[in-house]
Design a protein around this motif. Structure first.
Motif, PDB file in Angstrom:
ATOM      1  N   TYR A 126       0.848  -1.427  -0.290  1.00 27.58           N
ATOM      2  CA  TYR A 126       0.086   0.135  -0.374  1.00 27.58           C
ATOM      3  C   TYR A 126       0.599   0.960  -0.300  1.00 27.58           C
ATOM      4  O   TYR A 126       1.278   1.723   0.733  1.00 27.58           O
ATOM      5  CB  TYR A 126      -0.616   0.159   1.176  1.00 27.58           C
ATOM      6  N   ALA A 127       0.440   2.025  -1.010  1.00 25.51           N
ATOM      7  CA  ALA A 127       1.204   3.584  -0.886  1.00 25.51           C
ATOM      8  C   ALA A 127       0.746   4.588  -0.387  1.00 25.51           C
ATOM      9  O   ALA A 127      -0.018   4.137   0.345  1.00 25.51           O
ATOM     10  CB  ALA A 127       1.558   4.095  -2.466  1.00 25.51           C
ATOM     11  N   GLU A 128       1.129   5.454  -0.070  1.00 23.71           N
ATOM     12  CA  GLU A 128       0.327   6.650   0.481  1.00 23.71           C
ATOM     13  C   GLU A 128      -0.459   7.194   0.497  1.00 23.71           C
ATOM     14  O   GLU A 128      -1.505   7.719   0.672  1.00 23.71           O
ATOM     15  CB  GLU A 128       1.761   8.256   0.707  1.00 23.71           C
ATOM     16  N   GLU A 129      -0.805   6.979  -1.172  1.00 26.55           N
ATOM     17  CA  GLU A 129      -2.110   7.743  -1.410  1.00 26.55           C
ATOM     18  C   GLU A 129      -3.098   6.615  -1.035  1.00 26.55           C
ATOM     19  O   GLU A 129      -4.733   7.026  -1.122  1.00 26.55           O
ATOM     20  CB  GLU A 129      -1.953   7.465  -3.461  1.00 26.55           C
ATOM     21  N   ASN A 130      -2.624   4.976  -0.445  1.00 28.68           N
ATOM     22  CA  ASN A 130      -3.369   4.029  -0.167  1.00 28.68           C
ATOM     23  C   ASN A 130      -4.230   4.590   1.109  1.00 28.68           C
ATOM     24  O   ASN A 130      -5.917   3.858   0.944  1.00 28.68           O
ATOM     25  CB  ASN A 130      -3.817   3.205  -0.539  1.00 28.68           C
ATOM     26  N   GLU A 131      -3.593   5.320   1.986  1.00 27.71           N
ATOM     27  CA  GLU A 131      -3.665   5.032   3.422  1.00 27.71           C
ATOM     28  C   GLU A 131      -4.358   6.136   3.720  1.00 27.71           C
ATOM     29  O   GLU A 131      -4.131   7.241   3.508  1.00 27.71           O
ATOM     30  CB  GLU A 131      -2.307   5.595   3.841  1.00 27.71           C
ATOM     31  N   ALA A 132      -5.763   6.036   4.757  1.00 31.94           N
ATOM     32  CA  ALA A 132      -6.418   7.664   5.149  1.00 31.94           C
ATOM     33  C   ALA A 132      -6.098   7.670   6.877  1.00 31.94           C
ATOM     34  O   ALA A 132      -6.658   5.852   7.527  1.00 31.94           O
ATOM     35  CB  ALA A 132      -7.888   7.332   4.772  1.00 31.94           C
TER      36      ALA A 132
END
Length: 269
Positions: A126-132
């Protein structure tokens, strides 16, 4: 009924009855379940035996037999789980990375989230863009509205919307002095609204992974491992929670729950 029935035969019969049920589920009173095995009473030994036999036959039990009162309803289901993937992380985290994750000190929930859970999910693809982080969402109980907040939620891409995006993994963190399953009830209730493929609870020392079953039947625990075992069991975790596998699992689950013809494929989850 006849006594001294072979418990293995009883469990096999129960599994067949669940398989032919339209909802792949069977509900029975705890005392009636006891009678099916020909027991006059539940002993700790008998409860443990029946629990193990249900596990061997892939039958989920809610609530667990160990805590069910005689008149409690017990729900028996066959969770729809995807097969374990044999995919491997490429590149795999280094042993130095695992050593660091093993040595880092975490006391608060926030530290578990920052120093353990987030790095672990990044290693799973998981990349930064996937993480909430601190994902806020609406919940309802009757006409009462409440805004809840999940510690970590991982999406398929940068579309962090429950309506239009694809939530894959929900993570609830607890402090290291809490039990490993302390966040299970909270994560389960959040999953009902978020509809992820999986939800995870962790206190930084133990990781527990559940497959979300859609709300109608109990969710299925698929993995539990200590932080000290992450290096040798990382492939197991990757085969379930990696970005690509979680995405495939959720899409198959959505297709199945919506009655799509594609739902019968090998990776229903």
């Amino acid at each position: 009924m006849a006594r001294n029935r072979d418990p293995r035969d009883v469990v096999a019969s129960i599994r067949r009855s669940i398989e032919v049920s339209p909802r792949r589920a069977r509900r029975v009173r705890s005392h009636r379940l006891r009678d099916l095995f020909g027991f006059h009473a539940w002993s700790d030994q008998r409860r443990e035996l029946v629990t193990l036999l249900f596990q061997e036959h892939g039958i989920a039990v809610e609530p667990p037999i160990q805590v069910a009162a005689p008149n409690d309803w017990v729900l028996l289901t066959l969770p729809e789980l995807p097969p374990m993937s044999e995919a491997h992380a490429d590149p795999r985290p280094s042993e130095a990375w695992f050593d660091h994750l093993q040595s880092v000190r975490m006391d608060s929930e926030r530290e578990v989230e920052m120093h353990f859970a987030s790095p672990l999910l990044r290693a799973l693809g998981y990349a930064e863009e996937n993480e909430a982080v601190g994902f806020r969402f609406d919940t309802w109980e009757g006409v009462s509205h409440r805004v809840a907040e999940a510690d970590l939620l991982y999406f398929a891409d940068d579309n962090h919307s429950l309506a239009e995006g694809e939530p894959l993994v929900l993570v609830e963190c607890k402090s290291s002095d809490r039990a490993p399953d302390a966040g299970t009830g909270q994560a389960k209730s959040y999953a009902y609204w978020i509809k992820p493929a999986y939800y995870v609870t962790t206190n930084g020392n133990v990781v527990v992974v559940y497959n979300y079953q859609g709300g109608a039947v109990p969710d299925a625990k698929v993995l539990e491992m200590d932080r000290s075992d992450l290096s040798k069991r990382f492939d197991e975790l990757y085969g379930v929670l990696s970005h690509d596998m979680a995405l495939e699992t959720r899409r198959a689950k959505v297709a199945r729950l919506m009655g799509s013809p594609d739902a019968g494929g090998p990776r229903t989850g």
